[in-house]
Design a protein around this motif. Structure first.
Motif, short mmCIF file in Angstrom:
data_model
loop_
_atom_site.label_atom_id
_atom_site.label_comp_id
_atom_site.label_asym_id
_atom_site.label_seq_id
_atom_site.Cartn_x
_atom_site.Cartn_y
_atom_site.Cartn_z
N ASP A 144 76.27 -22.15 5.69
CA ASP A 144 77.39 -21.29 6.35
C ASP A 144 78.75 -21.63 5.16
OD1 ASP A 144 75.98 -20.18 8.26
OD2 ASP A 144 76.23 -21.99 9.57
N ILE A 145 79.39 -20.58 4.85
CA ILE A 145 80.46 -20.61 3.75
C ILE A 145 81.37 -20.03 4.42
CG2 ILE A 145 81.08 -20.51 1.47
CD1 ILE A 145 78.23 -20.55 0.69
N ILE A 146 82.34 -20.69 4.77
CA ILE A 146 83.59 -20.19 5.33
C ILE A 146 84.84 -20.19 4.34
CG2 ILE A 146 85.12 -20.13 7.38
CD1 ILE A 146 82.09 -21.57 7.82
N ALA A 147 85.33 -19.21 3.82
CA ALA A 147 86.42 -19.06 2.86
C ALA A 147 87.77 -18.50 3.41
CB ALA A 147 86.06 -18.45 1.63
N ILE A 148 88.90 -18.94 2.95
CA ILE A 148 90.25 -18.27 3.54
C ILE A 148 90.24 -17.13 2.81
CG2 ILE A 148 92.52 -18.55 3.50
CD1 ILE A 148 92.11 -21.67 3.22
N GLU A 149 90.29 -16.90 1.63
CA GLU A 149 90.34 -15.70 0.68
C GLU A 149 89.09 -15.75 -0.24
OE1 GLU A 149 92.02 -12.86 0.70
OE2 GLU A 149 93.28 -13.55 2.26
N ALA A 150 88.44 -14.57 -0.73
CA ALA A 150 87.31 -14.77 -1.72
C ALA A 150 87.40 -13.25 -2.27
CB ALA A 150 86.07 -14.90 -1.15
N VAL A 151 87.23 -13.27 -3.73
CA VAL A 151 87.26 -11.90 -4.40
C VAL A 151 86.11 -12.16 -5.64
CG1 VAL A 151 88.49 -10.70 -6.30
CG2 VAL A 151 89.54 -11.32 -4.11
N PRO A 152 85.30 -10.95 -5.66
CA PRO A 152 84.30 -10.83 -6.74
C PRO A 152 85.03 -11.01 -8.06
CG PRO A 152 83.97 -9.19 -5.28
CD PRO A 152 85.21 -9.95 -4.75
N LEU A 153 84.56 -12.11 -8.81
CA LEU A 153 85.08 -12.30 -10.19
C LEU A 153 85.42 -11.23 -10.99
CD1 LEU A 153 85.99 -15.07 -11.17
CD2 LEU A 153 84.24 -15.37 -12.69
N ASP A 154 84.78 -10.31 -10.99
CA ASP A 154 84.86 -8.95 -11.93
C ASP A 154 86.10 -8.03 -11.30
OD1 ASP A 154 83.53 -8.04 -9.87
OD2 ASP A 154 81.91 -7.03 -10.83
N ARG A 155 86.40 -8.44 -10.25
CA ARG A 155 87.57 -7.56 -9.82
C ARG A 155 89.17 -8.18 -9.97
NH1 ARG A 155 86.55 -6.29 -3.64
NH2 ARG A 155 88.79 -5.46 -4.12
N ILE A 156 89.01 -9.51 -10.66
CA ILE A 156 90.28 -10.00 -11.06
C ILE A 156 91.02 -9.50 -12.35
CG2 ILE A 156 91.35 -12.36 -11.31
CD1 ILE A 156 89.28 -13.59 -9.61
N ASP A 157 92.40 -9.40 -12.18
CA ASP A 157 92.91 -8.97 -13.39
C ASP A 157 93.56 -10.11 -14.24
OD1 ASP A 157 94.67 -7.79 -15.44
OD2 ASP A 157 95.73 -6.40 -14.07
N PRO A 158 92.97 -10.30 -15.47
CA PRO A 158 93.57 -11.42 -16.11
C PRO A 158 95.26 -11.54 -16.45
CG PRO A 158 91.60 -10.52 -17.17
CD PRO A 158 92.04 -9.69 -16.01
#
Length: 200
Positions: A144-158
Motif C-alpha cells: 500500500d503506497i500512500i502519497a501526498i501528491e503524485a504525477v506521471p513523470l511524462d506530464r512534468i514540464d522541465p
C-alpha cells in the motif's frame, strides 16, 4: 556497569515475545471473550463495543509460497492511481534510499521522500514523481503506497521545474524568518528532486 552486562544479555536472549508479530495475527476480526463476558455482566442489554478492526475487511492470509506477482494499491488523498494492480516490482523513493519491492518482500513501513516511484509490469515501466508519503509492504505480497501528491513523470514540464527551482532558491536566500526559510527549503528540495528525476 560492564560486569552486569552478561546478565542483561542472557535475560534478553531468553525472553519470549509477549505480543505476536503483525504477520502472526489472525486474518479476521476475533472478539475478546473475556471482555465480552465482563461487558455482559455490567451492561446486559447493550452489545459490547467493537474495535476498528471489526469494521475492516479481513486481511488476506500470508501465502505458504511466494506469489509470482506483487499486488499494489497506490492512493492519493483525492484519487486512487492503482487499486489491486498485480505487478512484478515497485521501486520506492524511501528516505533511507531507493527500495525495490518484489513479491515475498519482508513486511516494512517506509517514509517516502520526493522522488520517482517506478511500477514494473513485464517490459512496461510506469514512473510517477511523488512528493512524499508512506509505503506499507505486507508479508502477504501486498503493498500500500500512500502519497501526498503524485504525477506521471511524462506530464512534468522541465521549464516550470527550472523556474520553480530558481524562485525557491531566491526565496531561501532572502528569507528572514524560520518559517519562510523552512517553506523555501521544502520548495528547493522538491524542485531539486523533480529536476534530478527529469535529467537522470
Amino acid at each position: 556497569m560492564f560486569r552486569h552486562g552478561s546478565r542483561f544479555l542472557a535475560r534478553a536472549t531468553t525472553m519470549t515475545w509477549r505480543r505476536p508479530f503483525a504477520t502472526d495475527l489472525q486474518a479476521g476480526y476475533v472478539a475478546d471473550s473475556n471482555f465480552t463476558e465482563a461487558w455482559k455482566k455490567v451492561v446486559p442489554n447493550v452489545d459490547p463495543p467493537k474495535t476498528p478492526s471489526a469494521f475492516m475487511a479481513p486481511r488476506p492470509a500470508t501465502p505458504s509460497s511466494i506469489p509470482s506477482k506483487l499486488t499494489v494499491n497506490f492512493v492519493l488523498p483525492y484519487t486512487s492511481e492503482l487499486s489491486g494492480k498485480e505487478v512484478d516490482m515497485v521501486i520506492i523513493p524511501a528516505t533511507t534510499g531507493q527500495m525495490g519491492v518484489l513479491p515475498g518482500h519482508v513486511a516494512t513501513i517506509a517514509e517516502l521522500k520526493p522522488g520517482i516511484l517506478s511500477v514494473h509490469e513485464g517490459n512496461d515501466v510506469n514512473k510517477y514523481f511523488v512528493s512524499g508519503g508512506f509505503a506499507f509492504v505486507h508479508a502477504n505480497s501486498f503493498a500500500d503506497i500512500i502519497a501526498i501528491e503524485a504525477v506521471p513523470l511524462d506530464r512534468i514540464d522541465p521549464n516550470l521545474v527550472q523556474k520553480g527551482l530558481t524562485d525557491f532558491t531566491q526565496k531561501l536566500n532572502t528569507a528572514s524568518t524560520d518559517i519562510e526559510k523552512a517553506e523555501a527549503q521544502i520548495g528547493v528540495d522538491v524542485h531539486s528532486a523533480l529536476n534530478a528525476a527529469l535529467t537522470g
